[in-house]
Scaffold this motif. Sequence first.
Motif, PDB file in Angstrom:
ATOM      1  N   VAL A 113       0.856  -1.184   0.000  1.00 40.55           N
ATOM      2  CA  VAL A 113       0.000   0.000   0.000  1.00 40.55           C
ATOM      3  C   VAL A 113       0.899   1.244   0.000  1.00 40.55           C
ATOM      4  O   VAL A 113       1.879   1.310   0.739  1.00 40.55           O
ATOM      5  CB  VAL A 113      -0.925   0.024   1.238  1.00 40.55           C
ATOM      6  CG1 VAL A 113      -1.755   1.286   1.285  1.00 40.55           C
ATOM      7  CG2 VAL A 113      -1.802  -1.220   1.251  1.00 40.55           C
ATOM      8  N   THR A 114       0.566   2.204  -0.824  1.00 41.63           N
ATOM      9  CA  THR A 114       1.337   3.433  -0.878  1.00 41.63           C
ATOM     10  C   THR A 114       0.965   4.320   0.306  1.00 41.63           C
ATOM     11  O   THR A 114      -0.201   4.639   0.523  1.00 41.63           O
ATOM     12  CB  THR A 114       1.060   4.206  -2.188  1.00 41.63           C
ATOM     13  OG1 THR A 114       1.405   3.351  -3.285  1.00 41.63           O
ATOM     14  CG2 THR A 114       1.860   5.483  -2.247  1.00 41.63           C
ATOM     15  N   VAL A 115       1.965   4.701   1.067  1.00 46.83           N
ATOM     16  CA  VAL A 115       1.783   5.614   2.201  1.00 46.83           C
ATOM     17  C   VAL A 115       2.523   6.900   1.860  1.00 46.83           C
ATOM     18  O   VAL A 115       3.735   6.873   1.616  1.00 46.83           O
ATOM     19  CB  VAL A 115       2.319   5.008   3.505  1.00 46.83           C
ATOM     20  CG1 VAL A 115       2.175   6.000   4.657  1.00 46.83           C
ATOM     21  CG2 VAL A 115       1.607   3.707   3.836  1.00 46.83           C
ATOM     22  N   THR A 116       1.806   8.000   1.797  1.00 54.39           N
ATOM     23  CA  THR A 116       2.403   9.273   1.396  1.00 54.39           C
ATOM     24  C   THR A 116       3.017  10.004   2.581  1.00 54.39           C
ATOM     25  O   THR A 116       2.718   9.715   3.742  1.00 54.39           O
ATOM     26  CB  THR A 116       1.346  10.187   0.751  1.00 54.39           C
ATOM     27  OG1 THR A 116       0.380  10.533   1.746  1.00 54.39           O
ATOM     28  CG2 THR A 116       0.656   9.506  -0.428  1.00 54.39           C
ATOM     29  N   GLN A 117       3.851  10.955   2.267  1.00 56.85           N
ATOM     30  CA  GLN A 117       4.440  11.802   3.299  1.00 56.85           C
ATOM     31  C   GLN A 117       3.332  12.574   4.021  1.00 56.85           C
ATOM     32  O   GLN A 117       3.406  12.780   5.226  1.00 56.85           O
ATOM     33  CB  GLN A 117       5.453  12.776   2.698  1.00 56.85           C
ATOM     34  CG  GLN A 117       6.118  13.666   3.728  1.00 56.85           C
ATOM     35  CD  GLN A 117       7.062  14.663   3.122  1.00 56.85           C
ATOM     36  OE1 GLN A 117       6.934  15.035   1.960  1.00 56.85           O
ATOM     37  NE2 GLN A 117       8.019  15.112   3.895  1.00 56.85           N
ATOM     38  N   HIS A 118       2.327  12.960   3.286  1.00 55.15           N
ATOM     39  CA  HIS A 118       1.208  13.690   3.890  1.00 55.15           C
ATOM     40  C   HIS A 118       0.531  12.846   4.978  1.00 55.15           C
ATOM     41  O   HIS A 118       0.165  13.368   6.029  1.00 55.15           O
ATOM     42  CB  HIS A 118       0.183  14.079   2.810  1.00 55.15           C
ATOM     43  CG  HIS A 118      -1.093  14.610   3.368  1.00 55.15           C
ATOM     44  ND1 HIS A 118      -1.149  15.828   4.024  1.00 55.15           N
ATOM     45  CD2 HIS A 118      -2.338  14.104   3.403  1.00 55.15           C
ATOM     46  CE1 HIS A 118      -2.405  16.024   4.422  1.00 55.15           C
ATOM     47  NE2 HIS A 118      -3.125  15.018   4.064  1.00 55.15           N
ATOM     48  N   GLN A 119       0.363  11.558   4.734  1.00 60.43           N
ATOM     49  CA  GLN A 119      -0.247  10.696   5.746  1.00 60.43           C
ATOM     50  C   GLN A 119       0.649  10.591   6.972  1.00 60.43           C
ATOM     51  O   GLN A 119       0.181  10.633   8.099  1.00 60.43           O
ATOM     52  CB  GLN A 119      -0.525   9.308   5.174  1.00 60.43           C
ATOM     53  CG  GLN A 119      -1.647   9.302   4.163  1.00 60.43           C
ATOM     54  CD  GLN A 119      -1.738   7.991   3.428  1.00 60.43           C
ATOM     55  OE1 GLN A 119      -0.744   7.475   2.945  1.00 60.43           O
ATOM     56  NE2 GLN A 119      -2.950   7.462   3.346  1.00 60.43           N
ATOM     57  N   ARG A 120       1.948  10.459   6.755  1.00 63.54           N
ATOM     58  CA  ARG A 120       2.870  10.353   7.885  1.00 63.54           C
ATOM     59  C   ARG A 120       2.961  11.663   8.667  1.00 63.54           C
ATOM     60  O   ARG A 120       3.250  11.665   9.846  1.00 63.54           O
ATOM     61  CB  ARG A 120       4.257   9.939   7.414  1.00 63.54           C
ATOM     62  CG  ARG A 120       4.302   8.487   6.968  1.00 63.54           C
ATOM     63  CD  ARG A 120       5.724   8.040   6.718  1.00 63.54           C
ATOM     64  NE  ARG A 120       5.800   6.670   6.279  1.00 63.54           N
ATOM     65  CZ  ARG A 120       5.864   5.617   7.089  1.00 63.54           C
ATOM     66  NH1 ARG A 120       5.855   5.786   8.382  1.00 63.54           N
ATOM     67  NH2 ARG A 120       5.937   4.406   6.598  1.00 63.54           N
ATOM     68  N   LEU A 121       2.710  12.779   8.002  1.00 60.86           N
ATOM     69  CA  LEU A 121       2.704  14.076   8.678  1.00 60.86           C
ATOM     70  C   LEU A 121       1.351  14.391   9.301  1.00 60.86           C
ATOM     71  O   LEU A 121       1.214  15.399   9.972  1.00 60.86           O
ATOM     72  CB  LEU A 121       3.091  15.187   7.702  1.00 60.86           C
ATOM     73  CG  LEU A 121       4.554  15.236   7.311  1.00 60.86           C
ATOM     74  CD1 LEU A 121       4.763  16.257   6.206  1.00 60.86           C
ATOM     75  CD2 LEU A 121       5.413  15.587   8.512  1.00 60.86           C
ATOM     76  N   GLY A 122       0.384  13.564   9.073  1.00 60.82           N
ATOM     77  CA  GLY A 122      -0.940  13.812   9.651  1.00 60.82           C
ATOM     78  C   GLY A 122      -1.698  14.763   8.798  1.00 60.82           C
ATOM     79  O   GLY A 122      -2.338  15.657   9.095  1.00 60.82           O
TER      80      GLY A 122
END
Length: 122
Positions: A113-122
């Motif tokens: 699954v692709t996890v973006t930087q935006h998701q990791r930054l909340g």
Amino acid sequence: AALLGDADGTSSSCLSQHSLSAVVNNDAWLDAKDACDSFDSQNAGATVPHREATSLISHSQVGSGAWLLRLPDATVPRSIIPSDTFLSACQHRLGLYLTALDDVYNALEERGVTVTQHQRLG
């Protein structure tokens, strides 16, 4: 001299200290907003456009940080926030990586699954 009480400008200012300090604070805020706009314009291809400027405006609103002042009270139901929830909320507010969700995002990536930087930054 027009803002001062006397014609020679020796009297105390007609403006309150609160009003004068607001000018400095507003100028600093506008400088921060310009810096956010500059950062956002350099990252035009970001997943979330205007992320930094939007965050600054959101976090600058009256009462936006009131939840940080709430003290835990065992006599009030649900007033004690679990540490991982509080940590995630603080990291989200500051635009930091959400470390409490690292295991979840790493597991998603391992499954393709692709996890973006935006998701990791909340």
